[in-house]
Scaffold this motif. Structure first.
Motif, PDB file in Angstrom:
ATOM      1  N   ASP A 184      10.341  69.564  -5.468  1.00 29.83           N
ATOM      2  CA  ASP A 184      10.880  68.944  -5.082  1.00 29.83           C
ATOM      3  C   ASP A 184      10.855  68.584  -3.393  1.00 29.83           C
ATOM      4  O   ASP A 184       9.284  68.753  -3.166  1.00 29.83           O
ATOM      5  CB  ASP A 184      12.022  68.720  -4.451  1.00 29.83           C
ATOM      6  CG  ASP A 184      12.713  70.179  -3.987  1.00 29.83           C
ATOM      7  OD1 ASP A 184      12.092  70.321  -3.181  1.00 29.83           O
ATOM      8  OD2 ASP A 184      13.803  70.838  -4.083  1.00 29.83           O
ATOM      9  N   LYS A 185      11.412  67.031  -3.364  1.00 31.89           N
ATOM     10  CA  LYS A 185      10.816  66.293  -1.948  1.00 31.89           C
ATOM     11  C   LYS A 185      10.905  67.271  -1.035  1.00 31.89           C
ATOM     12  O   LYS A 185      10.234  67.338   0.634  1.00 31.89           O
ATOM     13  CB  LYS A 185      11.804  65.245  -1.557  1.00 31.89           C
ATOM     14  CG  LYS A 185      11.696  64.548  -2.531  1.00 31.89           C
ATOM     15  CD  LYS A 185      13.001  63.300  -2.174  1.00 31.89           C
ATOM     16  CE  LYS A 185      12.769  61.876  -3.648  1.00 31.89           C
ATOM     17  NZ  LYS A 185      13.791  60.754  -2.713  1.00 31.89           N
ATOM     18  N   LYS A 186      11.704  68.341  -0.796  1.00 32.91           N
ATOM     19  CA  LYS A 186      11.605  69.492   0.197  1.00 32.91           C
ATOM     20  C   LYS A 186      10.709  70.524   0.191  1.00 32.91           C
ATOM     21  O   LYS A 186      10.180  71.027   1.697  1.00 32.91           O
ATOM     22  CB  LYS A 186      13.209  70.107   0.410  1.00 32.91           C
ATOM     23  CG  LYS A 186      14.428  69.226   0.985  1.00 32.91           C
ATOM     24  CD  LYS A 186      15.469  69.786   0.988  1.00 32.91           C
ATOM     25  CE  LYS A 186      17.000  68.623   1.038  1.00 32.91           C
ATOM     26  NZ  LYS A 186      18.344  69.834   1.654  1.00 32.91           N
TER      27      LYS A 186
ATOM     28  N   PRO B  64       7.510  70.566  -1.733  1.00 32.10           N
ATOM     29  CA  PRO B  64       6.983  69.803  -2.914  1.00 32.10           C
ATOM     30  C   PRO B  64       5.344  71.224  -4.068  1.00 32.10           C
ATOM     31  O   PRO B  64       5.278  72.218  -2.749  1.00 32.10           O
ATOM     32  CB  PRO B  64       5.510  68.834  -2.228  1.00 32.10           C
ATOM     33  CG  PRO B  64       5.825  69.363  -0.786  1.00 32.10           C
ATOM     34  CD  PRO B  64       7.041  69.806  -0.038  1.00 32.10           C
TER      35      PRO B  64
END
Length: 246
Positions: A70-72, A74
């Motif tokens: 996810d964005k936090k 990758p």
């Protein structure tokens, strides 16, 4: 034409081999087959089916959470973590083997007799350089030897300080994982040298475990903790997202 599972009344394909909801098998000779008339399940069965589906959904969420992306966090971070965990896990493995299995007893070691031979540059047991290759030659052929646990063998303390390098004849007590654990050899001046089991375990095993594994003992559990926290974070996020939709 719509067909249904006779077990849970869920719609299935006419040629389905099993029900995806309840797991009913349609391939058995005398088993269930999809039916065109939808059975009426009992209320208790519907409740049990909902629990089964709920648990399967939660299991799939947990399985997807293992692939943190996810964005936090990758996928590049997961790749770096996997490489670091593999390296420190490799360094950590001798400590696990030592604690779980232990060093084999002297009576369980393989005894090999022959001429001791060393190839490659000479390094002492405490050197960070690659150790030389040790062999013992006899009528059965050549046997490769090593000292210290196998993931990162070292120069043999016993051969360096007891036998003073290679000798004409030697008898070694050898384990494939922990290496040489006792040796008796004939030095170049003709005197006999003996390096006992207890000394080999202390110097060639325990000291090497302490030197090479001290960093892995700290870093490897930290890596596991970081990854576990990311998995829990992603799993909680998926559960909260489903709760907000409902």
């Amino acid at each position: 034409m719509q067909t249904y599972c006779p077990s849970c009344a869920i719609e299935v394909a006419p040629d389905a081999r099993a029900c995806a909801a309840c797991g009913a098998n349609f391939t058995a000779r005398d088993g269930w087959r999809p039916t065109t008339e939808r059975p009426v399940p009992s209320p208790s069965f519907e409740q049990e089916l909902q629990e089964v589906v709920k648990h399967r959904i939660q299991f799939r969420k947990l399985a997807r959470s293992l692939f943190v992306n996810d964005k936090k966090w990758p996928w590049q971070a997961t790749l770096i973590w996997a490489l670091a965990a593999a390296w420190y896990g490799w360094l950590f493995s001798p400590l696990v083997v030592y604690r779980v299995v232990g060093v084999p007893e002297l009576a369980d070691l393989r005894v090999i007799e022959g001429r001791l031979r060393m190839e490659g540059p000479y390094t002492v047991y405490s050197s960070r350089l690659p150790p030389p290759r040790y062999y013992i030659d006899n009528e059965s052929g050549s046997t490769r030897l090593h000292c210290a646990p196998l993931p990162h063998p070292k120069g043999c303390y016993a051969i360096s300080y007891a036998c003073y390098g290679t000798s004409s004849n030697a008898t070694v007590w050898f384990d494939r994982y922990f290496g040489i654990l006792q040796i008796r050899c004939i030095k170049r001046d003709g005197d006999e040298a003996f390096f006992p089991y207890d000394s080999s375990v202390e110097l060639d095993v325990l000291k090497q475990l302490g030197r090479d594994g001290k960093g892995a003992v700290i870093i490897f559990p930290i890596l596991l903790f970081i990854y576990a926290r990311q998995v829990v974070r992603v799993y909680r996020g998926s559960v909260e997202a489903d709760a907000s939709r409902t």
